[in-house]
Enzyme design. Structure first.
Site, PDB file in Angstrom:
ATOM      1  N   LYS A  30      58.458 -58.780  -5.077  1.00 38.26           N
ATOM      2  CA  LYS A  30      57.441 -59.592  -4.397  1.00 38.26           C
ATOM      3  C   LYS A  30      57.056 -60.767  -5.273  1.00 38.26           C
ATOM      4  O   LYS A  30      56.985 -61.914  -4.810  1.00 38.26           O
ATOM      5  CB  LYS A  30      56.198 -58.750  -4.076  1.00 38.26           C
ATOM      6  CG  LYS A  30      56.347 -57.880  -2.862  1.00 38.26           C
ATOM      7  CD  LYS A  30      55.186 -56.903  -2.724  1.00 38.26           C
ATOM      8  CE  LYS A  30      55.534 -55.848  -1.686  1.00 38.26           C
ATOM      9  NZ  LYS A  30      54.707 -54.645  -1.764  1.00 38.26           N
ATOM     10  N   ASP A  40      48.748 -57.649   4.364  1.00 37.79           N
ATOM     11  CA  ASP A  40      49.477 -56.472   4.844  1.00 37.79           C
ATOM     12  C   ASP A  40      49.117 -56.153   6.296  1.00 37.79           C
ATOM     13  O   ASP A  40      49.843 -55.418   6.968  1.00 37.79           O
ATOM     14  CB  ASP A  40      49.083 -55.242   4.000  1.00 37.79           C
ATOM     15  CG  ASP A  40      50.147 -54.840   3.004  1.00 37.79           C
ATOM     16  OD1 ASP A  40      51.332 -55.092   3.265  1.00 37.79           O
ATOM     17  OD2 ASP A  40      49.782 -54.250   1.966  1.00 37.79           O
ATOM     18  N   GLN A  69      49.398 -52.258  -3.472  1.00 39.46           N
ATOM     19  CA  GLN A  69      50.621 -51.473  -3.271  1.00 39.46           C
ATOM     20  C   GLN A  69      50.265 -50.010  -3.009  1.00 39.46           C
ATOM     21  O   GLN A  69      49.486 -49.409  -3.752  1.00 39.46           O
ATOM     22  CB  GLN A  69      51.531 -51.611  -4.501  1.00 39.46           C
ATOM     23  CG  GLN A  69      52.881 -50.944  -4.372  1.00 39.46           C
ATOM     24  CD  GLN A  69      53.776 -51.585  -3.304  1.00 39.46           C
ATOM     25  OE1 GLN A  69      53.735 -52.798  -3.076  1.00 39.46           O
ATOM     26  NE2 GLN A  69      54.580 -50.777  -2.648  1.00 39.46           N
TER      27      GLN A  69
HETATM   28  N1  GUN Z   1      54.205 -49.320   0.183  1.00 35.59           N
HETATM   29  C1  GUN Z   1      55.308 -49.201   0.953  1.00 35.59           C
HETATM   30  N2  GUN Z   1      55.352 -50.189   1.865  1.00 35.59           N
HETATM   31  C2  GUN Z   1      54.249 -50.940   1.684  1.00 35.59           C
HETATM   32  C3  GUN Z   1      53.739 -52.091   2.317  1.00 35.59           C
HETATM   33  O1  GUN Z   1      54.306 -52.653   3.271  1.00 35.59           O
HETATM   34  N3  GUN Z   1      52.580 -52.578   1.821  1.00 35.59           N
HETATM   35  C4  GUN Z   1      51.917 -51.967   0.798  1.00 35.59           C
HETATM   36  N4  GUN Z   1      50.772 -52.506   0.393  1.00 35.59           N
HETATM   37  N5  GUN Z   1      52.362 -50.892   0.181  1.00 35.59           N
HETATM   38  C5  GUN Z   1      53.523 -50.380   0.628  1.00 35.59           C
END
Ligand code: GUN
Length: 292
Positions: free
Chosen positions: A53, A120, A97
């Site tokens: 990311k 998100d 996350q």
């Molecule tokens: N963990 C696995 N997929 C995601 C996601 O799309 N966003 C976040 N914040 N954590 C994750």
């Protein structure tokens, strides 16, 4: 001939387009979109995601900030950090996350994020907006899946779609988006009576259950479009490992009209859509239109 929907190429194209728009936003409005990622603990898969990311955010010309906190960090400290990021005008997107360590209440943390920085789309207000079809932030994996479906099929109106899995991150928002596109939507899950029969009715199959290669070729209506959201690491007979989806590619690709591969399908779209959401919110928070 089955079409392999190339998520790697699609996402590279989208990221290139986003970088171009970020360039215009910087030049015309002196706004640099900023994304903050918060990682608590040392979950290896999460560390890999967070690194990707950060790299792709910077490559798109955006500001990338990472907060890596010790696994023992208290909920109070995480909430304090979110408050600081909510109040930081250089940050337009905040991603915590998941999963978080057990002692931290995920919902409380997510719902403390400013709804306009919740890139998100997990905040209850954004979930509610999506469920009534109002403007809001859409979760990245379902958004990427819908983009690929519309790119391949054009209008989805009137098609029968089945979503396998009812998670808050993928299954439920995916179903809401398909409904918004005027599909007739079935949500199937572990208690569904005859999963194969339900699947065989569908023009669109979205598999998001986290079970390696569960969906077989004889579950698929000939010509259907199959979106495989699963990412499962399995062991080969020689002890090495490989990534597979929730769909058995070898049999399903013989029947489907189109299919996303794993890896290289939905996966790369998730981060591209995160950057898309961050650019949208940087514009909204600064009261400017998204550059053409
Ligand atoms: N963990 C696995 N997929 C995601 C996601 O799309 N966003 C976040 N914040 N954590 C994750």
């Amino acid at each position: 001939m089955t079409t392999i929907i190339d998520g790697k190429a699609f996402s590279a194209n989208l990221r290139g387009e986003l970088a171009r728009r970020v360039g215009i936003l910087k030049q015309n409005h002196s706004v640099t979109p900023g994304l903050a990622v918060v990682l608590v603990g040392e979950d290896p898969a999460s560390q890999v995601y967070v690194r990707s990311k950060g790299k792709q955010t910077a490559e798109a010309g955006m500001k990338s900030v990472e907060h890596k906190l010790d696994a023992a960090t208290s909920q109070e400290e995480v909430l304090k950090l979110i408050e600081a990021l909510n109040n930081d005008p250089s940050i337009h997107g905040i991603l915590v996350q998941l999963p978080l360590p057990k002692h931290i209440h995920e919902e409380s943390v997510i719902n403390s994020i400013n709804i306009d920085k919740d890139v998100d789309g997990f905040h209850l207000s954004n979930v509610g907006r999506l469920s009534i079809g109002a403007d809001g932030i859409v979760p990245c994996t379902p958004l990427g899946s819908i983009m690929m479906l519309k790119d391949h099929l054009g209008s989805l109106s009137g098609l029968k779609a089945i979503v396998l899995g009812r998670s808050n991150i993928v299954g439920k928002p995916m179903a809401a988006l398909l409904l918004q596109e005027s599909c007739t939507v079935t949500i199937a899950h572990s208690r569904t009576k005859d999963l194969a029969a339900e699947c065989r009715e569908a023009d669109i199959v979205v598999a998001a259950v986290g079970r390696p290669e569960m969906v077989k070729g004889d579950w698929i209506k000939p010509g259907a479009t199959v979106i495989d959201v699963g990412i499962n690491r399995i062991q080969n007979t020689d002890g090495s490992t490989k990534l597979v989806g929730d769909v058995e590619f070898s049999s399903v690709s013989l029947v489907a009209g189109a299919i996303t591969p794993v890896p290289g399908g939905v996966g790369p779209m998730t981060i591209a859509c995160l950057l898309h959401n961050t650019l949208q919110q940087a514009c909204r928070l600064n009261g400017v239109d998204v550059p053409e």
